[in-house]
Design a protein around this motif. Structure first.
Motif, PDB file in Angstrom:
ATOM      1  N   SER A 206       0.835  -0.920  -0.367  1.00 39.14           N
ATOM      2  CA  SER A 206      -0.230  -0.393  -0.131  1.00 39.14           C
ATOM      3  C   SER A 206       0.752   1.298   0.035  1.00 39.14           C
ATOM      4  CB  SER A 206      -0.913   0.035   1.017  1.00 39.14           C
ATOM      5  OG  SER A 206      -1.787  -0.976   1.092  1.00 39.14           O
ATOM      6  N   LEU A 207       1.775   1.635   1.129  1.00 37.92           N
ATOM      7  CA  LEU A 207       2.190   2.144   0.857  1.00 37.92           C
ATOM      8  C   LEU A 207       3.591   2.619  -0.703  1.00 37.92           C
ATOM      9  CD1 LEU A 207       4.296   5.224   2.167  1.00 37.92           C
ATOM     10  CD2 LEU A 207       6.231   2.517   3.246  1.00 37.92           C
ATOM     11  N   LEU A 208       3.304   1.594  -0.976  1.00 41.81           N
ATOM     12  CA  LEU A 208       5.069   2.178  -2.390  1.00 41.81           C
ATOM     13  C   LEU A 208       4.188   1.578  -3.448  1.00 41.81           C
ATOM     14  CD1 LEU A 208       7.916   0.847  -1.083  1.00 41.81           C
ATOM     15  CD2 LEU A 208       7.429   3.081  -1.096  1.00 41.81           C
ATOM     16  N   SER A 209       3.474   0.552  -4.049  1.00 46.08           N
ATOM     17  CA  SER A 209       2.992   0.184  -4.771  1.00 46.08           C
ATOM     18  C   SER A 209       1.545   0.900  -5.052  1.00 46.08           C
ATOM     19  CB  SER A 209       2.486  -1.392  -4.946  1.00 46.08           C
ATOM     20  OG  SER A 209       3.650  -2.233  -4.934  1.00 46.08           O
ATOM     21  N   ILE A 210       1.347   1.375  -4.085  1.00 50.47           N
ATOM     22  CA  ILE A 210      -0.734   2.566  -4.714  1.00 50.47           C
ATOM     23  C   ILE A 210      -0.202   3.956  -4.630  1.00 50.47           C
ATOM     24  CG2 ILE A 210      -2.795   3.083  -3.248  1.00 50.47           C
ATOM     25  CD1 ILE A 210      -3.765  -0.363  -3.209  1.00 50.47           C
ATOM     26  N   PHE A 211       0.006   4.535  -2.832  1.00 49.89           N
ATOM     27  CA  PHE A 211       0.296   5.396  -2.330  1.00 49.89           C
ATOM     28  C   PHE A 211       1.476   6.443  -3.025  1.00 49.89           C
ATOM     29  CE2 PHE A 211       1.639   9.339   0.728  1.00 49.89           C
ATOM     30  CZ  PHE A 211       0.742   9.774   0.379  1.00 49.89           C
ATOM     31  N   GLN A 296      -2.187 -10.122 -13.462  1.00 46.78           N
ATOM     32  CA  GLN A 296      -1.610 -10.488 -12.028  1.00 46.78           C
ATOM     33  C   GLN A 296      -0.103  -9.990 -11.744  1.00 46.78           C
ATOM     34  OE1 GLN A 296      -1.326 -14.348 -12.302  1.00 46.78           O
ATOM     35  NE2 GLN A 296      -0.150 -14.188 -10.958  1.00 46.78           N
ATOM     36  N   VAL A 297       0.577  -9.389 -11.386  1.00 48.22           N
ATOM     37  CA  VAL A 297       2.057  -8.915 -11.221  1.00 48.22           C
ATOM     38  C   VAL A 297       2.770  -9.824 -10.128  1.00 48.22           C
ATOM     39  CG1 VAL A 297       1.031  -6.858 -11.362  1.00 48.22           C
ATOM     40  CG2 VAL A 297       1.014  -7.190  -9.066  1.00 48.22           C
ATOM     41  N   TYR A 298       3.600  -9.195  -9.807  1.00 42.31           N
ATOM     42  CA  TYR A 298       4.846  -9.592  -8.763  1.00 42.31           C
ATOM     43  C   TYR A 298       5.866  -8.595  -8.628  1.00 42.31           C
ATOM     44  CZ  TYR A 298       9.087 -12.031  -7.539  1.00 42.31           C
ATOM     45  OH  TYR A 298      10.231 -13.005  -7.062  1.00 42.31           O
ATOM     46  N   GLY A 299       5.926  -9.140  -6.879  1.00 42.62           N
ATOM     47  CA  GLY A 299       6.997  -7.970  -6.631  1.00 42.62           C
ATOM     48  C   GLY A 299       7.364  -7.859  -5.178  1.00 42.62           C
ATOM     49  N   LEU A 300       8.629  -7.369  -4.803  1.00 38.98           N
ATOM     50  CA  LEU A 300       9.051  -7.542  -3.335  1.00 38.98           C
ATOM     51  C   LEU A 300       8.890  -6.839  -2.548  1.00 38.98           C
ATOM     52  CD1 LEU A 300      12.663  -9.030  -3.565  1.00 38.98           C
ATOM     53  CD2 LEU A 300      10.508  -9.028  -5.929  1.00 38.98           C
ATOM     54  N   THR A 301       9.820  -6.559  -1.587  1.00 36.92           N
ATOM     55  CA  THR A 301       9.881  -5.501  -0.863  1.00 36.92           C
ATOM     56  C   THR A 301      11.230  -4.379  -1.173  1.00 36.92           C
ATOM     57  OG1 THR A 301       8.719  -6.069   0.907  1.00 36.92           O
ATOM     58  CG2 THR A 301      10.388  -4.338   1.282  1.00 36.92           C
ATOM     59  N   GLU A 302      11.896  -5.550  -1.484  1.00 32.45           N
ATOM     60  CA  GLU A 302      13.248  -5.041  -1.661  1.00 32.45           C
ATOM     61  C   GLU A 302      13.270  -4.622  -3.468  1.00 32.45           C
ATOM     62  OE1 GLU A 302      13.905  -8.650   0.504  1.00 32.45           O
ATOM     63  OE2 GLU A 302      13.054  -8.222  -0.314  1.00 32.45           O
ATOM     64  N   SER A 304      11.429  -2.717  -4.393  1.00 34.02           N
ATOM     65  CA  SER A 304      10.550  -1.599  -3.882  1.00 34.02           C
ATOM     66  C   SER A 304       8.885  -2.261  -4.067  1.00 34.02           C
ATOM     67  CB  SER A 304      10.632  -0.122  -4.549  1.00 34.02           C
ATOM     68  OG  SER A 304      11.912  -0.154  -4.540  1.00 34.02           O
ATOM     69  N   GLY A 305       8.533  -2.902  -4.315  1.00 34.03           N
ATOM     70  CA  GLY A 305       6.942  -4.024  -4.751  1.00 34.03           C
ATOM     71  C   GLY A 305       7.122  -4.194  -6.055  1.00 34.03           C
ATOM     72  N   MET A 306       7.738  -3.628  -6.924  1.00 32.65           N
ATOM     73  CA  MET A 306       6.991  -4.202  -8.121  1.00 32.65           C
ATOM     74  C   MET A 306       8.271  -4.786  -9.056  1.00 32.65           C
ATOM     75  SD  MET A 306       4.244  -4.411  -9.329  1.00 32.65           S
ATOM     76  CE  MET A 306       2.729  -3.618  -8.905  1.00 32.65           C
ATOM     77  N   LEU A 326       8.931  -4.588 -15.863  1.00 35.22           N
ATOM     78  CA  LEU A 326       8.145  -3.239 -16.227  1.00 35.22           C
ATOM     79  C   LEU A 326       9.426  -1.925 -17.286  1.00 35.22           C
ATOM     80  CD1 LEU A 326       8.132  -2.377 -11.879  1.00 35.22           C
ATOM     81  CD2 LEU A 326       6.031  -3.114 -14.171  1.00 35.22           C
ATOM     82  N   VAL A 327       8.927  -1.386 -17.472  1.00 33.70           N
ATOM     83  CA  VAL A 327       9.773  -0.373 -18.158  1.00 33.70           C
ATOM     84  C   VAL A 327      11.203  -0.305 -17.525  1.00 33.70           C
ATOM     85  CG1 VAL A 327      10.047   0.861 -18.941  1.00 33.70           C
ATOM     86  CG2 VAL A 327       8.204  -0.012 -19.858  1.00 33.70           C
TER      87      VAL A 327
END
Length: 533
Positions: A206-211, A296-302, A304-306, A326-327
């Motif tokens: 939420s913090l990074l991937s949305i806000f 569908q998406v894939y990411g991890l905290t390290e 920055s979420g995506m 991602l680009v």
């Protein structure tokens, strides 16, 4: 460019546009810019400056979004703290990050009591009287002028490793913004988008991937929910004409199950993402039929979420895949400097400006994870001839329950304090509601029912609710191990792909322990030894 500049830019160029919508109230970008300036002044008066850490412990509310922006305006570092953890579980994060100030919601203030014995920090409460009031941090006027580089740190986001050791991923202004820039290019986000945030802002997703990435980068509007409820979320979709969001599959599934979903008049979506667990083609098709292009998406905290996204069309022809990078992002399988042939499984490596700078105060862990700019994710995967990524296995033994990472080693460490429970393992088993839940498999000389009662009691005191084991299986023989003496968890997962009939639900401590029968020993493999890959 940095996050503070973006906030000021939208405050000047889109002063009357909605920035935050919360429970029927709205705030414009000009109002958000002004209140975050005032908070930055107040925090500076309490001694917070560039590089200092500020802890944030609360449910979703506008004040949380304001504080996130105020902290980065000072060049300080925000430390989101998970309110679902217990007090003892928060201690390592707080002692590691050493925040100068923690702002808390009154209902969670007690979680800081244990940490207060180990670290020195000042506490402010947004809605109570047990600590200094939040309002005293608001000092109207311009924020102090701070020179902020794009590569300066903005957040420490904690992500427990598979060993159960908590590590803080240091996310810079540049790395936080980069996936948002990539997605704005790919999906065409604009100021007209209204982005719903239903999961806690103290979570990376939420913090990074949305806000940051879907709201702050394109200057859109965030429609913030206090907590997730499927009916409230669907009502919000319709009332606020939401055009974008991303969240875990279980939330999309709960909304899809509402009987009046098909009768709602929804906006045309710019982006609808889901990840953190496998996504069924049926779920994608349901939303597509209702005009929402869920991908569908894939990411991890390290990172920055995506990391990657998979379009609806590609999901139908590549079920189980996690999409294209991602680009501006590179994905490789194997080791840095080598090229793994298409279709071969290896460790997923990620490189790009969104990769974390380091693990906070953990140089050895950083060196083991970052190699020549490549992030070693710990996930196993493959790429096909077109570069589409497929996740084959998750980081070691980690399981995902309701979209939240759960690390068995952390649970096992807690359970080892139980008398007579030295031979135990935690594995994930399927669950209709949460996707996966923890199950304990153990062997003990004690009565199984007494051990299970102790598991329930110890878990309730020491583990967050989503980490507590939901089932227990007692074996009448020692757990299988590899030749090196390590627990053979792959063997256990093969033996228990689901909850067996012999498993006992782990009841609350107030309940009467249930009598159990140990699981019978299976036939020994050829050669009499358990062999694992």
């Amino acid at each position: 460019m940095n996050l503070a500049e973006l906030t000021r830019y939208w405050g000047k160029t889109r002063p009357t546009q909605d920035a935050i919508v919360f429970e029927g109230r709205t705030q414009s970008w000009a109002e958000v810019d002004a209140v975050t300036d005032a908070l930055a002044r107040g925090l500076a008066a309490r001694g917070v400056g560039a590089g200092d850490r500020v802890g944030l412990l609360m449910l979703n509310r506008p004040e949380l979004a304001h504080l996130i922006l105020a902290v980065v305006k000072l060049g300080a570092i925000g430390v989101p703290l998970n309110f679902r953890l217990t007090g003892p579980e928060l201690v390592p994060m707080i002692t590691d990050s050493a925040p100068r100030v923690i702002i808390v919601e009154e209902r969670f203030a007690g979680l800081l009591d244990v940490a207060a014995d180990h670290a020195d920090f000042e506490v402010f409460s947004v809605d109570g009287t047990s600590h200094r009031p939040y309002d005293t941090l608001i000092d109207s006027g311009r924020a102090p002028v701070v020179d902020i580089s794009p590569d300066d740190p903005a957040f420490i986001c904690y992500t427990s490793g598979t060993t159960g050791v908590q590590k803080g991923a240091l996310i810079t202004h540049r790395s936080a913004m980069t996936p948002g820039i990539s997605q704005t290019i790919s999906f065409g986000f604009t100021s007209s988008d209204r982005v719903m945030c239903s999961a806690p802002l103290v979570f990376t997703g939420s913090l990074l991937s949305i806000f940051v990435q879907l709201v702050l980068v394109p200057g859109a509007t965030m429609v913030l929910l206090r907590e997730f409820d499927p009916e409230i979320a669907l009502d919000t979709f319709e009332r606020e004409q939401v055009t974008a969001t991303t969240t875990v599959p279980v939330i999309w599934e709960r909304m899809a199950a509402l009987p009046d979903f098909g009768r709602r008049t929804l906006a045309e979506f710019t982006f609808a993402g889901t990840g953190g667990a496998p996504v069924s083609p049926d779920l994608l098709e349901f939303y597509r039929e209702h005009g929402i292009p869920l991908i569908q998406v894939y990411g991890l905290t390290e990172a920055s979420g995506m990391v990657s996204t998979l379009s609806y069309q590609d999901a139908l022809t590549r079920p189980g895949f996690a999409g294209l990078a991602l680009v501006g992002t590179e994905v490789r399988i194997g080791d840095p400097g080598t090229t793994t042939p298409a279709g071969e499984v290896g460790e997923i490596l990620v490189r790009g400006e969104h990769v974390m700078r380091e693990y906070w105060a953990k140089p050895e862990a950083t060196a083991a994870t970052l190699t020549d700019g490549w992030l070693r994710t710990g996930d196993l995967g493959l790429q096909d001839e077109q570069g589409f990524l497929k996740i084959v296995d998750r980081s070691k033994d980690m399981l995902i329950s309701g979209g939240i990472n759960v690390y068995p080693a952390e649970i096992e460490k807690t359970l080892h304090a139980i008398d007579g429970l030295v031979d135990c393992a935690v594995i994930g088993v399927k669950d209709e509601t949460w996707g996966e839940v923890p199950m304990v498999v153990f062997h003990s000389e004690r009565e199984p029912a007494a051990v299970i009662a102790d598991i329930a009691a110890v878990s309730e005191v020491n583990l967050a609710k989503f980490k507590r084991p939901k089932h227990a299986v007692a074996l009448d023989e020692p757990l299988p191990r590899t030749f090196s003496g390590k627990l053979a968890k792959p063997t256990l997962r093969q033996r228990f792909p689901g909850v067996p009939a012999s498993a006992v639900p782990i009841s609350p401590v107030s309940a009467t322990p249930v009598a159990v029968t140990p699981e019978p020993q299976p036939p020994a493999p050829v050669g009499g030894e358990t062999v694992t890959a």
